[in-house]
Design a protein around this motif. Sequence first.
Motif, short mmCIF file in Angstrom:
data_model
loop_
_atom_site.label_atom_id
_atom_site.label_comp_id
_atom_site.label_asym_id
_atom_site.label_seq_id
_atom_site.Cartn_x
_atom_site.Cartn_y
_atom_site.Cartn_z
N GLY A 109 -10.29 -2.97 2.99
CA GLY A 109 -9.04 -2.84 3.73
C GLY A 109 -8.69 -4.11 4.47
N LEU A 110 -7.44 -4.20 4.86
CA LEU A 110 -6.98 -5.39 5.57
C LEU A 110 -7.01 -5.22 7.07
N GLY A 111 -7.67 -4.15 7.54
CA GLY A 111 -7.81 -3.96 8.98
C GLY A 111 -6.76 -3.04 9.57
N ASP A 112 -6.94 -2.71 10.83
CA ASP A 112 -6.00 -1.82 11.53
C ASP A 112 -4.61 -2.45 11.59
N GLY A 113 -3.61 -1.62 11.37
CA GLY A 113 -2.23 -2.10 11.43
C GLY A 113 -1.74 -2.73 10.16
N ASN A 114 -2.61 -2.81 9.13
CA ASN A 114 -2.22 -3.44 7.87
C ASN A 114 -2.25 -2.45 6.72
N ALA A 115 -2.11 -1.19 7.02
CA ALA A 115 -2.16 -0.17 5.97
C ALA A 115 -1.03 -0.37 4.95
N MET A 116 0.17 -0.64 5.41
CA MET A 116 1.29 -0.83 4.50
C MET A 116 1.09 -2.07 3.61
N LEU A 117 0.65 -3.16 4.23
CA LEU A 117 0.42 -4.38 3.44
C LEU A 117 -0.68 -4.14 2.42
N SER A 118 -1.72 -3.42 2.80
CA SER A 118 -2.80 -3.11 1.88
C SER A 118 -2.28 -2.29 0.70
N ALA A 119 -1.43 -1.30 0.99
CA ALA A 119 -0.88 -0.46 -0.07
C ALA A 119 0.00 -1.26 -1.03
N MET A 120 0.83 -2.17 -0.48
CA MET A 120 1.73 -2.93 -1.32
C MET A 120 0.98 -3.91 -2.23
N VAL A 121 0.02 -4.62 -1.65
CA VAL A 121 -0.73 -5.62 -2.43
C VAL A 121 -1.55 -4.93 -3.52
N GLY A 122 -2.26 -3.88 -3.12
CA GLY A 122 -3.08 -3.17 -4.10
C GLY A 122 -2.25 -2.57 -5.22
N THR A 172 0.28 8.98 5.66
CA THR A 172 -0.60 8.56 4.56
C THR A 172 0.03 8.89 3.22
N ALA A 173 0.64 10.08 3.13
CA ALA A 173 1.27 10.48 1.87
C ALA A 173 2.46 9.59 1.53
N LEU A 174 3.27 9.27 2.55
CA LEU A 174 4.44 8.42 2.31
C LEU A 174 4.04 7.01 1.90
N LEU A 175 3.00 6.48 2.55
CA LEU A 175 2.52 5.15 2.17
C LEU A 175 1.96 5.16 0.75
N LEU A 183 4.93 5.18 -1.51
CA LEU A 183 5.53 3.85 -1.54
C LEU A 183 4.70 2.91 -2.41
N ALA A 184 3.39 3.01 -2.27
CA ALA A 184 2.50 2.20 -3.10
C ALA A 184 2.69 2.54 -4.58
N MET A 185 2.88 3.82 -4.87
CA MET A 185 3.09 4.24 -6.26
C MET A 185 4.39 3.67 -6.82
N PHE A 186 5.42 3.66 -5.97
CA PHE A 186 6.70 3.09 -6.41
C PHE A 186 6.53 1.60 -6.72
N VAL A 187 5.84 0.88 -5.85
CA VAL A 187 5.60 -0.55 -6.08
C VAL A 187 4.79 -0.75 -7.35
#
Length: 311
Positions: A130-143, A202-205, A208-212
Amino acid sequence: MEKKGTAAKPFEGALQKKPFGPYDKGFNFKYDSVTLLMIAVVCFIQTLVLAYFYEPYHFLSGGVTGVAMLVNYLTSLPKWVVMIALNIPIGLAGIKHQGWKFVIFSFIATILYSLFFELPIIRQIAQSGGLGDGNAMLSAMVGAAIIGVTGAPIVRRGATLGGIDVISVIISRKLSIQIGSINICFNLIIMTVLGFFYGIETALLSMLAMFVCNTAFNFAMRGVNHTMSVFIISEEWDEIAPHVMQDMHRGVTYIHAEGAYTGQPRKLVYCLVKTTELAKLKKIVKDHDPNALFSVIETTEVVGRGFGMMN
């Protein structure tokens, strides 16, 4: 001396041997060996990405892998158990519609996924990734972007990584719907379950990751060098068309038309070119008729005659 009337037609010898294509049901050692190597590399990369970017935040991948991850989050049941159990009936469906080779590739991908998930290094990454606390969205997008891009070359070679991809490819070939769009429909259910247990955020992120992921996949499937449909309206059609065929080696079709205002008959020049060829085509048109009307339309899919393999 060759008898009159028995001369071989141009390119006849070249046409007799059909090149091997990615959707041929037979095996080709050289081509399929490369495909298997690519499957192994992509499975390892995606397993690494899921462990590092997804699991620390309880995100889900799509399809059977997503179901296996969800069950693992809730029960600690090893992911490989669910993956293999669900891929057996899917594989049977694939045999009926796609043949043995397609299913063998999918089964190998499933086994590799199962093995890689159990590697000690993957487990360590899952615990400290993981990219750390507060970076959940960035982690989802990159992955998600990495997973989408790496999955496309496998499908382009006539294989899949197993799971829902097998069903998606079958539906895509029958209904001409993009694979990424089909996967979204399949995955809405597991995202709903995820939201019930781990919260709506968590579900929405994950969605969003699935859409990306699917956007990246569809983009990689099409490639950067898109195909364009070009209509050229010019009085110098008889000068433009030969240069397109000779200089660019692209076919040209004449479309007979009539001017609505003048009532005069005319010919439209229609051709298909790649994005990188547009500049050369524009130069040919401009050199012969600076006043020509040049219409460019981006084409979603083109198969046959140098543009793609019919699946």
